[in-house]
Design a protein around this motif. Structure first.
Motif, short mmCIF file in Angstrom:
data_model
loop_
_atom_site.label_atom_id
_atom_site.label_comp_id
_atom_site.label_asym_id
_atom_site.label_seq_id
_atom_site.Cartn_x
_atom_site.Cartn_y
_atom_site.Cartn_z
N GLU A 11 36.76 -5.80 -7.99
CA GLU A 11 37.72 -5.43 -8.83
C GLU A 11 39.36 -5.38 -7.92
N GLY A 12 39.60 -5.99 -7.09
CA GLY A 12 40.85 -6.03 -6.44
C GLY A 12 40.94 -4.69 -5.31
N VAL A 13 39.99 -3.98 -5.13
CA VAL A 13 39.85 -2.86 -4.47
C VAL A 13 38.95 -3.23 -3.04
N ALA A 14 39.63 -2.61 -1.98
CA ALA A 14 38.82 -2.77 -0.58
C ALA A 14 38.00 -1.66 -0.44
N LEU A 15 36.50 -1.93 -0.70
CA LEU A 15 35.47 -0.99 -0.32
C LEU A 15 35.22 -1.07 1.02
N ARG A 16 34.91 -0.13 1.76
CA ARG A 16 34.59 -0.02 3.30
C ARG A 16 33.42 0.56 3.53
N GLY A 17 32.66 0.44 4.56
CA GLY A 17 31.43 0.96 4.86
C GLY A 17 30.67 0.58 6.17
N TRP A 18 29.31 0.79 6.10
CA TRP A 18 28.73 0.29 7.47
C TRP A 18 27.73 -0.78 7.05
N LEU A 19 27.64 -1.81 7.77
CA LEU A 19 26.37 -2.62 7.60
C LEU A 19 25.69 -2.70 9.02
N TYR A 20 24.03 -2.48 8.72
CA TYR A 20 23.22 -2.07 9.65
C TYR A 20 22.53 -3.29 9.91
N LEU A 21 22.40 -3.66 11.21
CA LEU A 21 21.61 -4.91 11.32
C LEU A 21 20.37 -4.76 12.41
N PRO A 22 19.38 -4.83 11.83
CA PRO A 22 18.17 -4.73 12.69
C PRO A 22 17.91 -5.58 13.64
N GLU A 23 17.07 -5.38 14.85
CA GLU A 23 17.03 -6.20 16.19
C GLU A 23 16.75 -7.54 15.81
N ALA A 24 15.73 -8.05 14.58
CA ALA A 24 15.38 -9.02 14.48
C ALA A 24 16.56 -10.15 14.28
N ARG A 25 16.64 -11.23 14.75
CA ARG A 25 17.60 -12.13 14.44
C ARG A 25 17.70 -13.00 13.28
N ALA A 26 16.24 -13.18 12.76
CA ALA A 26 16.04 -14.08 11.65
C ALA A 26 16.77 -13.76 10.45
N GLU A 27 16.82 -14.37 9.14
CA GLU A 27 17.09 -13.99 7.99
C GLU A 27 16.29 -12.71 7.66
N ARG A 28 16.88 -11.82 6.93
CA ARG A 28 16.09 -10.37 6.70
C ARG A 28 16.37 -10.27 5.32
N PRO A 29 15.74 -9.46 4.51
CA PRO A 29 15.71 -8.86 3.08
C PRO A 29 16.64 -7.71 3.27
N ALA A 30 17.70 -7.40 2.45
CA ALA A 30 18.74 -6.42 2.52
C ALA A 30 18.61 -5.54 1.41
N ILE A 31 19.47 -4.29 1.58
CA ILE A 31 19.50 -3.12 0.88
C ILE A 31 21.12 -2.88 0.62
N VAL A 32 21.42 -2.41 -0.79
CA VAL A 32 22.67 -1.89 -0.89
C VAL A 32 22.60 -0.61 -1.18
N MET A 33 23.32 0.61 -0.76
CA MET A 33 23.29 1.76 -1.24
C MET A 33 24.68 2.42 -1.15
#
Length: 326
Positions: A11-33
């Motif tokens: 909605e035009g606002v910058a939201l900031r946070g952290w992106l956690y990446l597991p060790e596996a390099r392949a495409e992974r399922p993901a969670i938003v929280m």
């Protein structure tokens, strides 16, 4: 595991946070929280994100608009509609990342955001799995318990006066989020709320003990529980505390009964804030198991939920004790 600082727009606002990446390099399922009423990501949610990332998920943990590291004005204003839109924009951003399988995205929320994820899961079919921890299900019903009848006219008058002030261009009225004294007005009354936020403030120096008065008015209008029957067929795990006064236990259980399969209930002993500390192992691992079951991820050491036939209700009970689970 990597943790990256990230930013996306909602909605035009910058939201900031952290992106956690597991060790596996392949495409992974993901969670938003993200956190609940006035909370910021550093208040114990990084611990949950680490558990989910260790299970093989890419995890996006961010601050709501107007809070923490995110932009947005007025500061410390909790708008449930904007926060739910933030979740949906987070799903869009996360699904476009190279390491993410956009077909397997789940959402996790707690307290106020626990209510948000119920509504988002009901309305957004990109969500393939949802975990709602001690969720807000009815702002109106909760408000009836927080505010005595003789106090209601003065409260409603304060909302009207604040609206007039803002209409005239004056700053919004403010309200403490928590208070040490039971006689001091605040958004979240009770010694347990005061203890949780003040104890965790050392972990989160950008948490502020105030919200706009309009946040309390908007909370009274927030009714995510009306969407319970629409969540299915998205799998729902609901985590409820048996002595919750902030998001009352009976309201949560009644809402759970209205949800359709597949669903599961985890009952905890204690109050609203025990999931984050006393029952962290049980709540984080049960959520991770639920995501693994319905989104898929690599194997890891975890608390296995009892098997159930698809489509059947089930309850997982944590022993009624305030001690750490064994």
């Amino acid at each position: 595991m990597q943790r990256l600082n990230v930013e996306f727009r909602s909605e035009g606002v910058a939201l900031r946070g952290w992106l956690y990446l597991p060790e596996a390099r392949a495409e992974r399922p993901a969670i938003v929280m993200t956190h609940g009423f006035s909370g910021v990501k550093e208040q114990y949610l990084d611990r949950y994100a680490e558990v989910f990332a260790a299970a093989g998920f890419v995890v996006l943990l961010y601050d709501h608009p107007n809070f923490g590291d995110s932009d947005g004005e007025p500061r410390q204003e909790i708008d449930p509609v904007m926060q739910r839109r933030g979740y949906r924009d987070a799903i869009t951003w996360l699904g476009a990342q190279a390491r993410v399988d956009a077909r397997r995205i789940g959402i996790w929320g707690t307290s106020y955001s626990g209510g948000h994820v119920l509504e988002v899961a009901a309305l957004d079919r990109r969500v393939k799995c949802v975990v709602a921890q001690v969720p807000t299900v009815s702002g109106h019903a909760s408000a009836l318990r927080r505010t005595r009848a003789e106090q209601l006219p003065a409260l409603l008058a304060s909302f009207d006066a604040d609206r007039q002030r803002r209409f005239e261009g004056l700053p919004p009225a403010l309200l403490p989020a928590v208070a040490a004294s039971p006689d001091e007005p605040c958004a979240m009354a009770g010694a347990d709320a005061h203890r949780f936020f003040t104890d965790s403030a050392a972990l989160a120096p950008n948490w502020c003990n105030w919200v706009t008065l309009r946040s309390a008015e908007l909370a009274r209008e927030n009714e995510p529980g009306i969407h319970m029957a629409r969540i299915s067929p998205t799998p729902l795990l609901m985590i409820v505390a048996d002595r919750d006064l902030l998001t009352p236990t009976d309201l949560c259980l009644e809402a759970y009964q209205r949800a359709l399969p597949p669903k599961r209930l985890l009952m905890l002993a204690g109050g609203h804030f025990t999931p984050y500390i006393e029952h962290f192992d049980a709540t984080s691992q049960a959520a991770a198991d639920w995501f693994v079951r319905h989104l898929g991820a690599v194997s890891y050491t975890h608390l296995t939920l009892p098997p159930n036939r698809e489509g059947k209700d089930s309850v997982v009970a944590v022993p009624l004790t305030n001690k750490k689970d064994e």
